[in-house]
Design a protein around this motif. Structure first.
Motif, PDB file in Angstrom:
ATOM      1  N   PRO A 121       0.817  -1.209   0.000  1.00 28.74           N
ATOM      2  CA  PRO A 121       0.000   0.000   0.000  1.00 28.74           C
ATOM      3  C   PRO A 121       0.852   1.260   0.000  1.00 28.74           C
ATOM      4  N   LYS A 122       0.198   2.399  -0.149  1.00 25.64           N
ATOM      5  CA  LYS A 122       0.913   3.657  -0.242  1.00 25.64           C
ATOM      6  C   LYS A 122       0.863   4.470   1.049  1.00 25.64           C
ATOM      7  N   LEU A 123      -0.078   4.152   1.917  1.00 26.16           N
ATOM      8  CA  LEU A 123      -0.181   4.859   3.192  1.00 26.16           C
ATOM      9  C   LEU A 123       0.540   4.083   4.283  1.00 26.16           C
ATOM     10  N   ASP A 124       1.082   4.793   5.247  1.00 26.09           N
ATOM     11  CA  ASP A 124       1.764   4.135   6.367  1.00 26.09           C
ATOM     12  C   ASP A 124       0.782   3.527   7.360  1.00 26.09           C
ATOM     13  N   SER A 125      -0.365   4.189   7.540  1.00 33.01           N
ATOM     14  CA  SER A 125      -1.359   3.675   8.480  1.00 33.01           C
ATOM     15  C   SER A 125      -2.714   4.301   8.191  1.00 33.01           C
ATOM     16  N   ILE A 126      -3.751   3.652   8.707  1.00 30.81           N
ATOM     17  CA  ILE A 126      -5.113   4.191   8.635  1.00 30.81           C
ATOM     18  C   ILE A 126      -5.747   3.994  10.000  1.00 30.81           C
ATOM     19  N   THR A 127      -6.392   5.036  10.504  1.00 34.13           N
ATOM     20  CA  THR A 127      -7.140   4.944  11.755  1.00 34.13           C
ATOM     21  C   THR A 127      -8.612   5.213  11.465  1.00 34.13           C
ATOM     22  N   TRP A 128      -9.463   4.290  11.875  1.00 38.19           N
ATOM     23  CA  TRP A 128     -10.913   4.415  11.687  1.00 38.19           C
ATOM     24  C   TRP A 128     -11.541   4.788  13.017  1.00 38.19           C
ATOM     25  N   ARG A 129     -12.447   5.762  12.969  1.00 39.98           N
ATOM     26  CA  ARG A 129     -13.132   6.175  14.194  1.00 39.98           C
ATOM     27  C   ARG A 129     -14.644   6.182  13.969  1.00 39.98           C
ATOM     28  N   PRO A 130     -15.405   5.527  14.859  1.00 38.32           N
ATOM     29  CA  PRO A 130     -16.864   5.632  14.775  1.00 38.32           C
ATOM     30  C   PRO A 130     -17.330   6.953  15.372  1.00 38.32           C
ATOM     31  N   VAL A 131     -18.034   7.737  14.587  1.00 40.49           N
ATOM     32  CA  VAL A 131     -18.566   9.020  15.058  1.00 40.49           C
ATOM     33  C   VAL A 131     -20.058   9.025  14.743  1.00 40.49           C
ATOM     34  N   VAL A 132     -20.863   8.803  15.754  1.00 36.29           N
ATOM     35  CA  VAL A 132     -22.300   8.624  15.548  1.00 36.29           C
ATOM     36  C   VAL A 132     -22.971   9.932  15.153  1.00 36.29           C
ATOM     37  N   ASP A 133     -22.556  11.024  15.770  1.00 37.22           N
ATOM     38  CA  ASP A 133     -23.224  12.307  15.532  1.00 37.22           C
ATOM     39  C   ASP A 133     -22.862  12.859  14.151  1.00 37.22           C
ATOM     40  N   ASN A 134     -23.880  13.141  13.348  1.00 33.95           N
ATOM     41  CA  ASN A 134     -23.671  13.622  11.986  1.00 33.95           C
ATOM     42  C   ASN A 134     -22.891  14.926  11.948  1.00 33.95           C
ATOM     43  N   ASN A 135     -23.266  15.864  12.799  1.00 33.78           N
ATOM     44  CA  ASN A 135     -22.609  17.171  12.788  1.00 33.78           C
ATOM     45  C   ASN A 135     -21.132  17.046  13.144  1.00 33.78           C
ATOM     46  N   SER A 136     -20.833  16.197  14.119  1.00 40.63           N
ATOM     47  CA  SER A 136     -19.440  16.011  14.527  1.00 40.63           C
ATOM     48  C   SER A 136     -18.625  15.391  13.397  1.00 40.63           C
ATOM     49  N   ARG A 137     -19.207  14.429  12.706  1.00 37.34           N
ATOM     50  CA  ARG A 137     -18.499  13.761  11.616  1.00 37.34           C
ATOM     51  C   ARG A 137     -18.152  14.751  10.507  1.00 37.34           C
ATOM     52  N   ALA A 138     -19.117  15.570  10.130  1.00 33.26           N
ATOM     53  CA  ALA A 138     -18.880  16.554   9.083  1.00 33.26           C
ATOM     54  C   ALA A 138     -17.865  17.610   9.535  1.00 33.26           C
ATOM     55  N   ALA A 139     -17.959  18.021  10.795  1.00 35.12           N
ATOM     56  CA  ALA A 139     -17.033  19.025  11.315  1.00 35.12           C
ATOM     57  C   ALA A 139     -15.602  18.507  11.324  1.00 35.12           C
TER      58      ALA A 139
END
Length: 414
Positions: free
Chosen positions: A115-133
């Motif tokens: 792959p080309k990236l060194d790492s990926i971090t996934w985060r669950p963000v339930v609140d729509n506004n927070s995710r977009a922000a």
């Protein structure tokens, strides 16, 4: 732990595990037709089935068929879900179930240059506004799903791209056809006429969906497409009168989801049904409640009458789009026929389609099954969603697939 080899023996071990009912794997039904798997050589296996099953090659393309390291399976046992080891471009690092999962570059990946990236971090963000922000401030590079109501605002940000992709994600309300009043075809027809699908799409999905054109989304192999059920409240009221419910009735509408889009769907449906005299109370469930109250309860004891939910047939073939939802023997707790629908002609069609590899014959059988399901209306057929993701323009090669899985083999930041 690192997987060293992907070979025939690894395939056999995984298929043996997947096809063993005592392992109680969630997608056992995709592999239950396997009789045995034999290793021919390091690069070849022979899979023998208990009976003809022409959709099997598609089942092997389902995400549940991903091959896990035999060494990891032996070491972690039933806890393998918390310690994934496969052959992908990234290697599992750590997982906090409520906060994040992190993977890092796997230097021995079999595709040169990836792959080309060194790492990926996934985060669950339930609140729509927070995710977009988080995307706008740069705290996140990619978000999915994009809150429908914020798609326009995000697309106007010069640093971001909003991607709209087709999906096989079907949304519907199943109706328990074994219970009054849903045992009456005219009632089920009335409920389909009672809901304005076009307006629902505007209200809940901000236009990013299409009305359901059949029991199966159009991207699935062997789909038959129909004119969506039209909005006709006067027809709905007339059918309810003919069915013996001139003043409507009351019921409970359960939901498998409780996010903001689902809430809008439920409120809109509640309002639309009220206009034809059908009063529903809404109960939204979390995953645990859904498992306890819906997925594990049979027809004799179920409290389910109306259930808002969805299905994505990740094999891409009509068998997995129809059989788990409409076969009479697929009712909970076995599978997901939450309408408890039973039509012997449909059962026969779906069974016969698996005994032939003739494309024309399969199309004919699946079409007949879909014709009967569409006419029987065991669901209120709602929408097929469009998938919205948004990402920083510096990111490339990161895609949402039609079944809502991700392809990020070629992901890169520039």
């Amino acid at each position: 732990m690192t997987a060293l080899y992907f070979n025939a023996q690894a395939v056999k071990i995984n298929l043996d595990r997947a096809s063993q009912p005592t392992n109680h794997l969630k997608r056992y039904h995709l592999f239950k037709m396997i009789d045995k798997t034999e290793v021919i050589n390091d690069n070849k296996v022979k899979i023998m089935l208990k009976q003809p099953f022409s959709a099997f090659i598609n089942n092997l393309a389902h995400p549940a068929a991903a091959i896990i390291s035999p060494k990891a399976l032996a070491y972690y046992g039933k806890h393998i879900g918390f310690h994934p080891v496969g052959t992908g471009p990234y290697q599992f690092v750590t997982w906090n179930q409520t906060e994040f999962v992190k993977v890092k570059k796997f230097n021995n990946y079999w595709k040169f240059g990836l792959p080309k990236l060194d790492s990926i971090t996934w985060r669950p963000v339930v609140d729509n506004n927070s995710r977009a922000a988080m995307l706008q401030t740069g705290e996140a590079t990619f978000i999915f799903p994009v809150p429908y109501e914020q798609a326009k605002m995000l697309s106007e940000n010069s640093k971001l791209n909003v991607a709209v992709e087709p999906s096989i994600q079907q949304r519907y309300i199943s109706l328990n056809v074994t219970q009054k009043p849903f045992d009456n075809l005219k009632v089920r027809q009335a409920l389909n006429y009672a809901i304005n699908k076009e307006m629902l799409i505007k209200v809940a999905f901000s236009g990013y969906a299409v009305p359901a054109e059949g029991p199966v989304p159009s991207m699935i192999e062997f789909t038959t497409r129909y004119q969506p059920w039209p909005y006709n409240p006067s027809k709905a009221r007339q059918l309810l009168k003919e069915a013996g419910y001139p003043n409507g009735f009351t019921s409970i509408l359960w939901s498998s989801h409780n996010h903001s889009t689902a809430q809008k769907v439920l409120q809109y449906v509640q309002n639309q049904l009220a206009q034809v005299g059908v009063k529903v109370m809404i109960t939204a469930m979390d995953a645990g409640q859904r498992a306890a109250k819906v997925e594990s309860i049979g027809v004799q004891d179920t409290e389910v009458r109306m259930l808002y939910t969805g299905w994505s047939a990740s094999t891409g073939e009509a068998d997995w789009a129809l059989s788990p939802l409409f076969l009479s023997q697929a009712a909970p707790p076995k599978q997901f026929n939450t309408a408890f629908y039973k039509n012997t002609h449909v059962d026969d069609d779906l069974s016969a389609a698996l005994t032939t590899t003739n494309h024309t014959e399969k199309q004919k059988l699946y079409q007949d099954a879909q014709n009967r399901i569409w006419a029987d209306a065991p669901w209120i057929f709602l929408t097929t969603e469009r998938l919205l993701s948004a990402y920083n323009k510096q990111l490339s090669g990161f895609y949402v697939m039609p079944d809502v899985s991700f392809n990020f083999d070629n992901a890169n930041l520039q």
